[in-house]
Design a protein around this motif. Structure first.
Motif, PDB file in Angstrom:
ATOM      1  N   VAL A  42       0.765  -1.177   0.007  1.00 40.46           N
ATOM      2  CA  VAL A  42       0.018   0.080  -0.042  1.00 40.46           C
ATOM      3  C   VAL A  42       0.932   1.080  -0.004  1.00 40.46           C
ATOM      4  CG1 VAL A  42      -1.534   1.229   1.430  1.00 40.46           C
ATOM      5  CG2 VAL A  42      -1.781  -0.970   1.047  1.00 40.46           C
ATOM      6  N   LYS A  43       0.669   2.257  -0.975  1.00 38.29           N
ATOM      7  CA  LYS A  43       1.240   3.303  -1.091  1.00 38.29           C
ATOM      8  C   LYS A  43       0.535   4.571  -1.323  1.00 38.29           C
ATOM      9  CE  LYS A  43       3.446   2.878  -5.627  1.00 38.29           C
ATOM     10  NZ  LYS A  43       3.180   1.375  -5.977  1.00 38.29           N
ATOM     11  N   TYR A  57     -10.133  -2.319  10.359  1.00 37.29           N
ATOM     12  CA  TYR A  57      -8.796  -2.286  10.746  1.00 37.29           C
ATOM     13  C   TYR A  57      -8.007  -2.135   9.284  1.00 37.29           C
ATOM     14  CZ  TYR A  57      -9.217  -3.673  15.578  1.00 37.29           C
ATOM     15  OH  TYR A  57      -9.468  -3.415  17.046  1.00 37.29           O
ATOM     16  N   ASN A  58      -8.491  -2.956   8.217  1.00 40.03           N
ATOM     17  CA  ASN A  58      -7.759  -2.733   6.731  1.00 40.03           C
ATOM     18  C   ASN A  58      -7.826  -1.386   6.508  1.00 40.03           C
ATOM     19  OD1 ASN A  58      -7.332  -5.671   7.341  1.00 40.03           O
ATOM     20  ND2 ASN A  58      -8.943  -6.137   6.006  1.00 40.03           N
ATOM     21  N   THR A  59      -8.761  -0.750   6.336  1.00 33.96           N
ATOM     22  CA  THR A  59      -8.740   0.546   6.024  1.00 33.96           C
ATOM     23  C   THR A  59      -7.745   1.451   6.884  1.00 33.96           C
ATOM     24  OG1 THR A  59     -10.635   0.626   4.672  1.00 33.96           O
ATOM     25  CG2 THR A  59     -10.059   2.652   5.590  1.00 33.96           C
ATOM     26  N   PHE A  60      -8.050   1.052   8.169  1.00 25.49           N
ATOM     27  CA  PHE A  60      -7.124   1.843   9.131  1.00 25.49           C
ATOM     28  C   PHE A  60      -5.651   1.828   8.935  1.00 25.49           C
ATOM     29  CE2 PHE A  60      -5.407   1.312  13.761  1.00 25.49           C
ATOM     30  CZ  PHE A  60      -5.128   2.809  13.919  1.00 25.49           C
ATOM     31  N   ALA A  61      -5.397   0.476   8.700  1.00 24.60           N
ATOM     32  CA  ALA A  61      -4.032   0.234   8.540  1.00 24.60           C
ATOM     33  C   ALA A  61      -3.418   1.073   7.426  1.00 24.60           C
ATOM     34  CB  ALA A  61      -3.804  -1.309   8.457  1.00 24.60           C
ATOM     35  N   ALA A  62      -4.378   1.130   6.286  1.00 23.21           N
ATOM     36  CA  ALA A  62      -3.806   1.664   4.884  1.00 23.21           C
ATOM     37  C   ALA A  62      -3.681   3.061   5.297  1.00 23.21           C
ATOM     38  CB  ALA A  62      -4.934   1.337   3.792  1.00 23.21           C
ATOM     39  N   ILE A  63      -4.531   3.827   5.967  1.00 17.22           N
ATOM     40  CA  ILE A  63      -4.468   5.281   6.178  1.00 17.22           C
ATOM     41  C   ILE A  63      -3.233   5.590   7.198  1.00 17.22           C
ATOM     42  CG2 ILE A  63      -6.900   5.826   5.509  1.00 17.22           C
ATOM     43  CD1 ILE A  63      -7.599   6.201   8.322  1.00 17.22           C
ATOM     44  N   LYS A  92      -6.186   8.558  14.320  1.00 18.23           N
ATOM     45  CA  LYS A  92      -6.547   8.031  13.095  1.00 18.23           C
ATOM     46  C   LYS A  92      -7.956   6.993  13.010  1.00 18.23           C
ATOM     47  CE  LYS A  92      -3.719   9.404   9.519  1.00 18.23           C
ATOM     48  NZ  LYS A  92      -2.415   9.135   9.317  1.00 18.23           N
ATOM     49  N   TYR A  93      -8.042   6.062  13.879  1.00 18.22           N
ATOM     50  CA  TYR A  93      -8.993   5.337  14.307  1.00 18.22           C
ATOM     51  C   TYR A  93     -10.197   6.223  14.471  1.00 18.22           C
ATOM     52  CZ  TYR A  93     -11.959   1.076  14.944  1.00 18.22           C
ATOM     53  OH  TYR A  93     -12.789   0.116  14.572  1.00 18.22           O
ATOM     54  N   TYR A 110      -7.616  11.825   2.296  1.00 15.46           N
ATOM     55  CA  TYR A 110      -8.263  10.523   2.306  1.00 15.46           C
ATOM     56  C   TYR A 110      -9.680  10.994   1.737  1.00 15.46           C
ATOM     57  CZ  TYR A 110      -4.528   9.168   5.386  1.00 15.46           C
ATOM     58  OH  TYR A 110      -3.410   9.084   5.849  1.00 15.46           O
ATOM     59  N   GLU A 111     -10.243  10.197   0.654  1.00 13.16           N
ATOM     60  CA  GLU A 111     -11.708  10.156   0.529  1.00 13.16           C
ATOM     61  C   GLU A 111     -12.147   8.569   0.872  1.00 13.16           C
ATOM     62  OE1 GLU A 111     -12.884  11.406  -3.541  1.00 13.16           O
ATOM     63  OE2 GLU A 111     -15.066  11.443  -2.615  1.00 13.16           O
TER      64      GLU A 111
END
Ligand SMILES: C[S@@+](CC[C@H](N)C(=O)[O-])C[C@H]1O[C@@H](n2cnc3c(N)ncnc32)[C@H](O)[C@@H]1O
Length: 205
Positions: A42-43, A57-63, A92-93, A110-111
């Motif tokens: 992810v970049k 959690y997956n979107t959280f870890a990405a952002i 961030k969470y 982020y969108e």
């Protein structure tokens, strides 16, 4: 819904209806990191499809990892979106909590859009194409509608050439279905369990 502490000290829930936890009990946030974010690379600037948002959690870890991301997330269950409001992780969470309440979030980095409903239907409304896909339903036995060839075809059609999908499952039937719609399937990392996870790549043109 029972709150459960996992071995990396992060929390997950146990879903009574499915009789499954939302994450591996060896570490919920570690799972997001090691099975999704790291192997997919992810970049900054990517467009991401998060199938089965759950606790986010997956979107959280990405952002946490990257910026200028556009994320479309799919989830069927409003209940889990309410439950996650009780989790305290970091600032961030709080973005994840806001998305869970309002289904949309936008700032300069982020969108994020959350589509509520059966993923096998909501995916058909998506016009976007993706660089990265997180595929994280409950197990094939409990959640068969999200491991079918038909659903994988809908995902494949919305991925850019060279885009990659990650999932924790290495079940043979899952991998066969991925291959049949045209993905190149390889082992992902095994994180504290015997089997590897799975990476599926859409061939470049
Ligand atoms: C293993 S959990 C996902 C965990 C999540 N990725 C996270 O990081 O917290 C599976 C999720 O799939 C959702 N789900 C199950 N069937 C679905 C369907 N047909 N469409 C959309 N979401 C579904 C469940 O409500 C649950 O939140």
């Amino acid at each position: 819904m029972k709150l459960t502490k996992t071995k990396d000290n992060s929390y997950t829930f146990f879903n009574e209806k499915y009789q499954e936890a939302y994450h591996s009990l060896t570490g919920a946030l570690e799972e997001a990191q090691k099975k999704y974010i790291e192997p997919l690379g992810v970049k900054d600037g990517q467009v991401i499809l998060d199938i089965c948002f759950g606790l986010g959690y997956n979107t959280f870890a990405a952002i946490e990892k990257a910026k200028h991301l556009k994320v479309i997330a799919l989830e069927i269950d409003e209940e889990i979106l309410k439950e996650l409001q009780s989790l305290e992780i970091n600032n961030k969470y709080n973005i994840i909590k806001k998305i869970a309440r309002e289904k949309y979030y936008k700032d300069k980095n982020y969108e994020i859009t959350l589509l509520l409903g059966p993923a096998q239907e909501t995916i058909k409304t998506i016009k976007e194409t993706f660089d990265i896909v997180f595929l994280d339903p409950f197990s094939p036995k409990k959640n068969p509608e999200l491991w079918t060839k038909e659903f994988f075809q809908e995902i494949f059609n919305r991925m850019k050439p060279g885009a990659k999908l990650a999932t924790y499952s290495c079940a043979r039937a899952v991998r066969e279905n991925l291959k049949e719609v045209g993905f190149i399937v390889t082992d992902g990392p095994s994180v504290k369990r015997r089997g590897p996870s799975t990476i599926a790549e859409k061939p470049s043109l």
